[in-house]
Motif scaffolding. Sequence first.
Motif, PDB file in Angstrom:
ATOM      1  N   ASP A 109      10.168  12.695   0.426  1.00  0.00           N
ATOM      2  CA  ASP A 109       9.326  11.568   0.015  1.00  0.00           C
ATOM      3  C   ASP A 109      10.151  10.541  -0.741  1.00  0.00           C
ATOM      4  OD1 ASP A 109       6.249  11.359  -1.952  1.00  0.00           O
ATOM      5  OD2 ASP A 109       7.006  10.177  -0.278  1.00  0.00           O
ATOM      6  N   HIS A 138      11.550   6.796   0.731  1.00  0.00           N
ATOM      7  CA  HIS A 138      10.919   5.593   0.189  1.00  0.00           C
ATOM      8  C   HIS A 138      11.766   4.864  -0.822  1.00  0.00           C
ATOM      9  CE1 HIS A 138       7.306   7.597   1.808  1.00  0.00           C
ATOM     10  NE2 HIS A 138       6.987   6.364   2.079  1.00  0.00           N
ATOM     11  N   ALA A 170       0.845  -1.209   0.000  1.00  0.00           N
ATOM     12  CA  ALA A 170       0.000   0.000   0.000  1.00  0.00           C
ATOM     13  C   ALA A 170       0.870   1.245   0.000  1.00  0.00           C
ATOM     14  CB  ALA A 170      -0.934  -0.015   1.209  1.00  0.00           C
ATOM     15  N   ARG A 229       1.662   6.738  -6.769  1.00  0.00           N
ATOM     16  CA  ARG A 229       0.580   7.670  -7.079  1.00  0.00           C
ATOM     17  C   ARG A 229       1.017   9.110  -6.833  1.00  0.00           C
ATOM     18  NH1 ARG A 229      -1.818   9.919  -2.874  1.00  0.00           N
ATOM     19  NH2 ARG A 229      -2.430   7.949  -1.973  1.00  0.00           N
ATOM     20  N   ARG A 230       1.727   9.323  -5.732  1.00  0.00           N
ATOM     21  CA  ARG A 230       2.182  10.691  -5.453  1.00  0.00           C
ATOM     22  C   ARG A 230       3.156  11.159  -6.520  1.00  0.00           C
ATOM     23  NH1 ARG A 230       2.248   9.052   0.036  1.00  0.00           N
ATOM     24  NH2 ARG A 230       4.457   8.531  -0.164  1.00  0.00           N
ATOM     25  N   ARG A 231       4.012  10.252  -6.992  1.00  0.00           N
ATOM     26  CA  ARG A 231       4.951  10.618  -8.038  1.00  0.00           C
ATOM     27  C   ARG A 231       4.204  10.977  -9.311  1.00  0.00           C
ATOM     28  NH1 ARG A 231       9.988  12.050  -6.729  1.00  0.00           N
ATOM     29  NH2 ARG A 231       9.156  12.168  -4.636  1.00  0.00           N
ATOM     30  N   MET A 232       3.209  10.147  -9.672  1.00  0.00           N
ATOM     31  CA  MET A 232       2.557  10.338 -10.961  1.00  0.00           C
ATOM     32  C   MET A 232       1.687  11.586 -10.967  1.00  0.00           C
ATOM     33  SD  MET A 232       2.767   7.071 -12.849  1.00  0.00           S
ATOM     34  CE  MET A 232       1.964   8.033 -14.007  1.00  0.00           C
ATOM     35  N   THR A 233       1.230  12.036  -9.794  1.00  0.00           N
ATOM     36  CA  THR A 233       0.431  13.257  -9.801  1.00  0.00           C
ATOM     37  C   THR A 233       1.255  14.458  -9.361  1.00  0.00           C
ATOM     38  OG1 THR A 233      -0.342  12.679  -7.600  1.00  0.00           O
ATOM     39  CG2 THR A 233      -1.778  12.111  -9.426  1.00  0.00           C
ATOM     40  N   GLY A 234       2.542  14.238  -9.103  1.00  0.00           N
ATOM     41  CA  GLY A 234       3.386  15.362  -8.714  1.00  0.00           C
ATOM     42  C   GLY A 234       3.031  15.932  -7.363  1.00  0.00           C
ATOM     43  N   ASP A 235       2.508  15.083  -6.486  1.00  0.00           N
ATOM     44  CA  ASP A 235       1.945  15.551  -5.217  1.00  0.00           C
ATOM     45  C   ASP A 235       2.961  15.478  -4.093  1.00  0.00           C
ATOM     46  OD1 ASP A 235      -1.448  14.810  -4.072  1.00  0.00           O
ATOM     47  OD2 ASP A 235      -0.260  16.650  -4.199  1.00  0.00           O
ATOM     48  N   TYR A 236       4.128  16.053  -4.282  1.00  0.00           N
ATOM     49  CA  TYR A 236       5.121  16.011  -3.226  1.00  0.00           C
ATOM     50  C   TYR A 236       5.811  17.364  -3.183  1.00  0.00           C
ATOM     51  CZ  TYR A 236       7.891  14.799  -7.382  1.00  0.00           C
ATOM     52  OH  TYR A 236       8.434  14.772  -8.627  1.00  0.00           O
ATOM     53  N   GLU A 237       6.562  17.569  -2.132  1.00  0.00           N
ATOM     54  CA  GLU A 237       7.199  18.866  -1.973  1.00  0.00           C
ATOM     55  C   GLU A 237       8.704  18.747  -2.070  1.00  0.00           C
ATOM     56  OE1 GLU A 237       4.173  20.504   1.318  1.00  0.00           O
ATOM     57  OE2 GLU A 237       6.123  21.479   1.242  1.00  0.00           O
ATOM     58  N   VAL A 238       9.291  19.778  -2.613  1.00  0.00           N
ATOM     59  CA  VAL A 238      10.735  19.795  -2.788  1.00  0.00           C
ATOM     60  C   VAL A 238      11.231  21.103  -2.197  1.00  0.00           C
ATOM     61  CG1 VAL A 238      12.537  19.898  -4.516  1.00  0.00           C
ATOM     62  CG2 VAL A 238      10.626  18.402  -4.871  1.00  0.00           C
ATOM     63  N   LEU A 255       2.374   1.689  -3.505  1.00  0.00           N
ATOM     64  CA  LEU A 255       1.387   2.191  -4.464  1.00  0.00           C
ATOM     65  C   LEU A 255       1.096   3.666  -4.215  1.00  0.00           C
ATOM     66  CD1 LEU A 255      -1.154  -0.737  -4.673  1.00  0.00           C
ATOM     67  CD2 LEU A 255       0.321   0.106  -6.473  1.00  0.00           C
ATOM     68  N   ALA A 256       0.997   4.020  -2.927  1.00  0.00           N
ATOM     69  CA  ALA A 256       0.737   5.426  -2.626  1.00  0.00           C
ATOM     70  C   ALA A 256       1.905   6.290  -3.084  1.00  0.00           C
ATOM     71  CB  ALA A 256       0.505   5.595  -1.122  1.00  0.00           C
TER      72      ALA A 256
END
Lengths: 289, 332
Positions: B84, B88, B60, B67-76, B63-64
């Motif tokens: 992130d 991971h 899980a 998903r965060r990578r594919m939607t660009g939902d992380y902070e730099v 997969l999460a």
Amino acid sequence: RSTGAVYGASSRDPAIFTEDMSARSVPPSGPGRDAIDIEAYVRGFGRRRPDVRIAVPRFADVIGPTVVTPLTRYFALSPAVPMVLGRDARLQLVHELDAVSVLEHLALGDFSGTVNVAGDGAIMLAQAIHRAGRVPLPVPSLALDGLSRAVRTLRMGGFSPSQVKLLSAGRMLDTSRLRSEVGLRLRFSTVEAFDDFAATLRPALAPATVRRVEVRIAGTLGAVPLPDGPMAVGANLRSGAVDVIDALPDPLDLPRVDGAAGDQQPSSRPRLVGITGDAAGTPRRRRSR
Amino acid sequence: MASTDLPAGQRAPGTPAPAAAETGKSADQPTPTQAAPVPAVRDGMDPIQPAETGWKRGLAGSLAFVRRRMTGDYEVDDFGYDPDFTDHVVEPPLRLLYEKWFRIEALGLENIADTGGALLVANHSGTIAIDALMTAVAVREHHPQHRALRMLGADLIFQTPFLGPIIRKTGSTLACNPDAERLLSCGELVSVFPEGFKGVGKPYSQRYKLQRFGRGGFVTAALKTGVPIIPVSIVGAEEIYPLIGNIKPLARALGFPYFPVTPTFPLLGPLGAIPLPSKWIIEFGEPIPTDIYADNAADDPMVVFNLTDRVRETIQQTLYRLLLRRGHPFLG
């Protein structure tokens, strides 16, 4: 109006540029070189005419729902956006409304000197492509430093080699002088500005689709998918700022970049003079399901 | 098929996960009878649902992550640090190396304060900079506050395709004074390896003899920002790739500082890239304060040289002491 391209972009550069730094790898041609030359002319002019106040804002790439720049055309490529294989650049953007407001403030105010103008925070190139709902397509650059060949391979047309270099190396600008001496805080961070622009694009790969696929795979294999939403990140390093928790009130209490009327309500967007096609509302948050 | 979508939004940390039955799974999925105690939340990580078994939890999480990578939902952050990705993707294999292959003992972690900047200065060895990565894992995993260590690297690393961006995502940046001072003044832990390529590329016969420590730029950065200098001694990295030769013409042709010849490397080809499993000890020494000096001490060469010498001596003496303590390099 100058550009952050005067600093150049290479992997040998310091991570963040302040106004007194010069380019480590001087761009030989293109907008960066032109800007360096023009800044030199302006400095000479300033020496000859000390009565004229000269302010030189160095802008990061401007982006927004209405401007059309090579960068916006690049992100609008669909469904795959090419990027250089093996490289991921840090981008810093400034929203179009903020850019105009800064120009207004500098023209009507009394600041003189050079100042970097860019939104807070960074966005990686692959991250930006994903947020725009596209898929990054890594393309190998054929020669080790053959950037002109990379431009031909990527068929980006309208990109100068220095811009290609920016997209492969990345560059960040330190904006503490904007905050302290000019006294402005930009309304849009880099990510907010990009999201505002990306909202005008039609996504080829929507976040909802990704979430559905994730949930289906998890279900097939018998695991419970984790909840949606970004991971909470700890301390975030911002250029020039030391505060870690965004919820704390800003100690400097600077005026937000406001419209010509000068009202202080945070929810009203500055009014753009002379630019048609205004987009509505306050800074957009990332759409999430 | 019933929808398995959970309500959007974060669950508050510390609340136990709902029973699996709530998500409408099929009947043959066993319902957990008791929730395992919620594991301590590490800074920056999601609370892991305790009701899942090991591999499902990992699945899980993976997969999460995708998903965060594919939607660009992380902070730099501004330097490109991507917690992130680091936690991971980069950490798990390094942790495996740390615990199982090198069996690293980390001593003196209490010398690193819980908050605030510090400059960690260490000896460098081992042909490739694994010792830097292992030090970062030691601090991240075993310090009570799980602090992130920002490494300063040579420009060769950042020019390398693939490796350059990955290293930047772990929080490292170029070893230059502006970056070092900026990180230190923001209260980050910064590690620097002043021996540089001379250290990693030193022949096996010279192991554990510290090479020249550069011009003391790191000391200047610490003096300007007033953070303590913590000398770090790493024992064990010298033996992972015993360097018995160097093919200079090949190194020059490829643009490397050296082309290593080890007992395994060019002979066994890619298998030679596996490091030998030596026993490592990493000791973090007593912090050397720099705020006791005057404000312009950073410009005074004598202060800088004296401080550099002091750090070098401390590291060298600690290395000898740890070598005695370790005993056999591989069985120690």
